[in-house]
Enzyme design. Sequence first.
Site, PDB file in Angstrom:
ATOM      1  N   ASN A   1      -1.783   7.856 -35.328  1.00 34.57           N
ATOM      2  CA  ASN A   1      -0.493   8.556 -35.247  1.00 34.57           C
ATOM      3  C   ASN A   1       0.527   7.721 -36.034  1.00 34.57           C
ATOM      4  O   ASN A   1       0.190   6.668 -36.596  1.00 34.57           O
ATOM      5  CB  ASN A   1      -0.092   8.824 -33.789  1.00 34.57           C
ATOM      6  CG  ASN A   1       0.190   7.553 -32.998  1.00 34.57           C
ATOM      7  OD1 ASN A   1       0.495   6.516 -33.556  1.00 34.57           O
ATOM      8  ND2 ASN A   1       0.090   7.655 -31.680  1.00 34.57           N
TER       9      ASN A   1
ATOM     10  N   GLY B   1     -11.460   9.512 -21.767  1.00 35.40           N
ATOM     11  CA  GLY B   1     -12.150   8.566 -22.644  1.00 35.40           C
ATOM     12  C   GLY B   1     -12.151   9.193 -24.030  1.00 35.40           C
ATOM     13  O   GLY B   1     -12.441  10.382 -24.171  1.00 35.40           O
TER      14      GLY B   1
ATOM     15  N   ASP C   1      -7.092  13.104 -29.778  1.00 39.39           N
ATOM     16  CA  ASP C   1      -8.553  13.257 -29.761  1.00 39.39           C
ATOM     17  C   ASP C   1      -8.946  14.685 -30.137  1.00 39.39           C
ATOM     18  O   ASP C   1      -9.916  14.910 -30.870  1.00 39.39           O
ATOM     19  CB  ASP C   1      -9.107  12.933 -28.364  1.00 39.39           C
ATOM     20  CG  ASP C   1      -8.888  11.463 -27.985  1.00 39.39           C
ATOM     21  OD1 ASP C   1      -8.763  10.631 -28.901  1.00 39.39           O
ATOM     22  OD2 ASP C   1      -8.843  11.179 -26.775  1.00 39.39           O
TER      23      ASP C   1
ATOM     24  N   GLY D   1       3.503  17.627 -37.121  1.00 40.99           N
ATOM     25  CA  GLY D   1       2.331  17.925 -37.938  1.00 40.99           C
ATOM     26  C   GLY D   1       1.582  16.719 -38.461  1.00 40.99           C
ATOM     27  O   GLY D   1       1.694  15.617 -37.924  1.00 40.99           O
TER      28      GLY D   1
ATOM     29  N   THR E   1      -1.005  11.602 -37.819  1.00 40.62           N
ATOM     30  CA  THR E   1      -0.433  12.694 -37.027  1.00 40.62           C
ATOM     31  C   THR E   1       0.973  12.310 -36.573  1.00 40.62           C
ATOM     32  O   THR E   1       1.242  11.150 -36.255  1.00 40.62           O
ATOM     33  CB  THR E   1      -1.311  13.015 -35.796  1.00 40.62           C
ATOM     34  OG1 THR E   1      -1.410  11.846 -34.972  1.00 40.62           O
ATOM     35  CG2 THR E   1      -2.715  13.448 -36.202  1.00 40.62           C
TER      36      THR E   1
ATOM     37  N   PRO F   1       4.700  16.814 -32.812  1.00 35.97           N
ATOM     38  CA  PRO F   1       5.065  18.202 -33.153  1.00 35.97           C
ATOM     39  C   PRO F   1       5.419  18.389 -34.624  1.00 35.97           C
ATOM     40  O   PRO F   1       5.565  19.520 -35.089  1.00 35.97           O
ATOM     41  CB  PRO F   1       6.285  18.491 -32.268  1.00 35.97           C
ATOM     42  CG  PRO F   1       6.694  17.202 -31.673  1.00 35.97           C
ATOM     43  CD  PRO F   1       5.603  16.203 -31.838  1.00 35.97           C
TER      44      PRO F   1
ATOM     45  N   SER G   1       0.866  -1.166   0.000  1.00 38.36           N
ATOM     46  CA  SER G   1       0.000   0.000   0.000  1.00 38.36           C
ATOM     47  C   SER G   1       0.908   1.221   0.000  1.00 38.36           C
ATOM     48  O   SER G   1       1.934   1.243   0.675  1.00 38.36           O
ATOM     49  CB  SER G   1      -0.876  -0.051   1.251  1.00 38.36           C
ATOM     50  OG  SER G   1      -1.486   1.180   1.445  1.00 38.36           O
TER      51      SER G   1
HETATM   52  N1  LIG Z   1       4.303  19.666 -29.197  1.00 37.33           N
HETATM   53  C1  LIG Z   1       3.227  19.944 -29.929  1.00 37.33           C
HETATM   54  N2  LIG Z   1       2.970  21.225 -30.283  1.00 37.33           N
HETATM   55  C2  LIG Z   1       1.866  21.524 -31.005  1.00 37.33           C
HETATM   56  N3  LIG Z   1       0.986  20.619 -31.427  1.00 37.33           N
HETATM   57  C3  LIG Z   1       1.193  19.332 -31.112  1.00 37.33           C
HETATM   58  C4  LIG Z   1       2.321  18.918 -30.347  1.00 37.33           C
HETATM   59  N4  LIG Z   1       2.230  17.568 -30.172  1.00 37.33           N
HETATM   60  C5  LIG Z   1       1.116  17.169 -30.818  1.00 37.33           C
HETATM   61  N5  LIG Z   1       0.491  18.221 -31.387  1.00 37.33           N
HETATM   62  C6  LIG Z   1      -0.747  18.203 -32.191  1.00 37.33           C
HETATM   63  O1  LIG Z   1      -1.527  17.087 -31.865  1.00 37.33           O
HETATM   64  C7  LIG Z   1      -1.715  16.235 -33.006  1.00 37.33           C
HETATM   65  C8  LIG Z   1      -1.730  14.802 -32.564  1.00 37.33           C
HETATM   66  O2  LIG Z   1      -0.488  14.516 -31.967  1.00 37.33           O
HETATM   67  P1  LIG Z   1       0.119  13.037 -31.871  1.00 37.33           P
HETATM   68  O3  LIG Z   1       0.545  12.589 -33.224  1.00 37.33           O
HETATM   69  O4  LIG Z   1       1.153  13.088 -30.808  1.00 37.33           O
HETATM   70  O5  LIG Z   1      -1.168  12.215 -31.430  1.00 37.33           O
HETATM   71  P2  LIG Z   1      -1.291  10.905 -30.533  1.00 37.33           P
HETATM   72  O6  LIG Z   1       0.020  10.179 -30.514  1.00 37.33           O
HETATM   73  O7  LIG Z   1      -2.466  10.173 -31.048  1.00 37.33           O
HETATM   74  O8  LIG Z   1      -1.588  11.504 -29.112  1.00 37.33           O
HETATM   75  P3  LIG Z   1      -2.438  10.908 -27.891  1.00 37.33           P
HETATM   76  O9  LIG Z   1      -2.815   9.504 -28.278  1.00 37.33           O
HETATM   77  O10 LIG Z   1      -1.497  10.990 -26.747  1.00 37.33           O
HETATM   78  O11 LIG Z   1      -3.590  11.804 -27.754  1.00 37.33           O
HETATM   79  C9  LIG Z   1      -0.590  16.590 -33.932  1.00 37.33           C
HETATM   80  O12 LIG Z   1      -0.940  16.330 -35.273  1.00 37.33           O
HETATM   81  C10 LIG Z   1      -0.411  18.087 -33.664  1.00 37.33           C
HETATM   82  O13 LIG Z   1      -1.336  18.839 -34.404  1.00 37.33           O
HETATM   83 MG   LIG Z   2      -3.681   8.782 -29.988  1.00 36.50          MG
END
Ligand SMILES: Nc1ncnc2c1ncn2[C@@H]1O[C@H](COP(=O)(O)OP(=O)(O)OP(=O)(O)O)[C@@H](O)[C@H]1O
Ligand SMILES: [Mg+2]
Length: 321
Positions: free
Chosen positions: A191, A48, A253, A224, A219, A222, A36
Amino acid sequence: MRIAVAGSIATDHLFTFEGRFADSLLVAQLSNVSLSFLASDLQVRRGGTGANIAFGMGMLGARPLLVGAVGKDAADYLTWLQEHGVDTTHVHVSPDKASARFTCTTDQDHAQLATFYPGAMSEAAHIDIGSLGEIDLVVVAPDDPGAMLRHSASCRERGVAFAADPSQQLSFLAGDAIQALVEGATYLFSNAYESALIHDKTGWSVDDVLGLVGTRLTTHGPDGIVISRKGEDEIRVDVAPARRLTDPTGVGDAFRAGFLTATGWGLPLERAAQVGALVATHVVETVGPQDYTFTPAGFLDRFVEAYGGDAAAEVQPFLLT
Ligand SMILES: Nc1ncnc2c1ncn2[C@@H]1O[C@H](COP(=O)(O)OP(=O)(O)OP(=O)(O)O)[C@@H](O)[C@H]1O
Ligand SMILES: [Mg+2]
């Protein structure tokens, strides 16, 4: 455009333990563990995937229909979502199971002990997309796998457009299940890591995937977003610069929320992805997936900063109505 978002509705309970788990684990007693930890901090976060996407859409003034399952303990959470523009009429409330909950304790070495309880979420497969009335697009986000498969199949049968967003569930799904979730989707979100998983588990080539879906959005944190369509040049979209990097939980999301809302406004892919990227930037800047806020005018100002006045002029009529 009426968009239904099917996905999980859960809360995260995040504890901080200032010691080290390793100091309490007795190797000789591993068959007899009873531990614990005294937590010094507790953060409760609404989350979610379904709820996060619907929340972001509600923030932009869309009125998404949330489809998912919770327990009777979620009344306050549903009120919160309603107050942020989400239609929760079709959320199933389990008579006996508690809402899905993720509990995680992190120690000073960032070691983590976590438990996920799906609870009521396992009843999401009881929901019939056919009972929702006229719907233009269903987002099939991470949820009970049975529910995800049922919703995708049901959309295909009814000829309803759907967005495949298998995300973190990809790790647990076999190739044939992934195929059943992706085939015929109008949009496929992932992603970069998940994109590689899709190829790995299905054996599909990039061309195969583009032949099965309308538009693929990948995605890259950072770096894009890449938008691909069969036979067309890729579109690359930059992130909207963040003022501070606070907590990335829920960025994916938020991107989906902005993209889908702007697509519903009738904006082209590049512009819609920029709207998604700017919602995601708001999430990066705050702790928790639903703890950001903006006004339509404030959002527009930041859109001008990130993507220029001409691009913002296309977004403006939908934000300031
Ligand atoms: N450091 C950052 N600065 C600005 N925008 C970001 C950054 N990181 C992520 N993003 C934005 O968020 C979008 C999704 O990011 P990412 O590809 O990391 O998604 P993910 O891995 O599915 O994230 P998670 O599952 O943790 O929500 C990117 O396309 C971008 O637009
Ligand atoms: Mg994700």
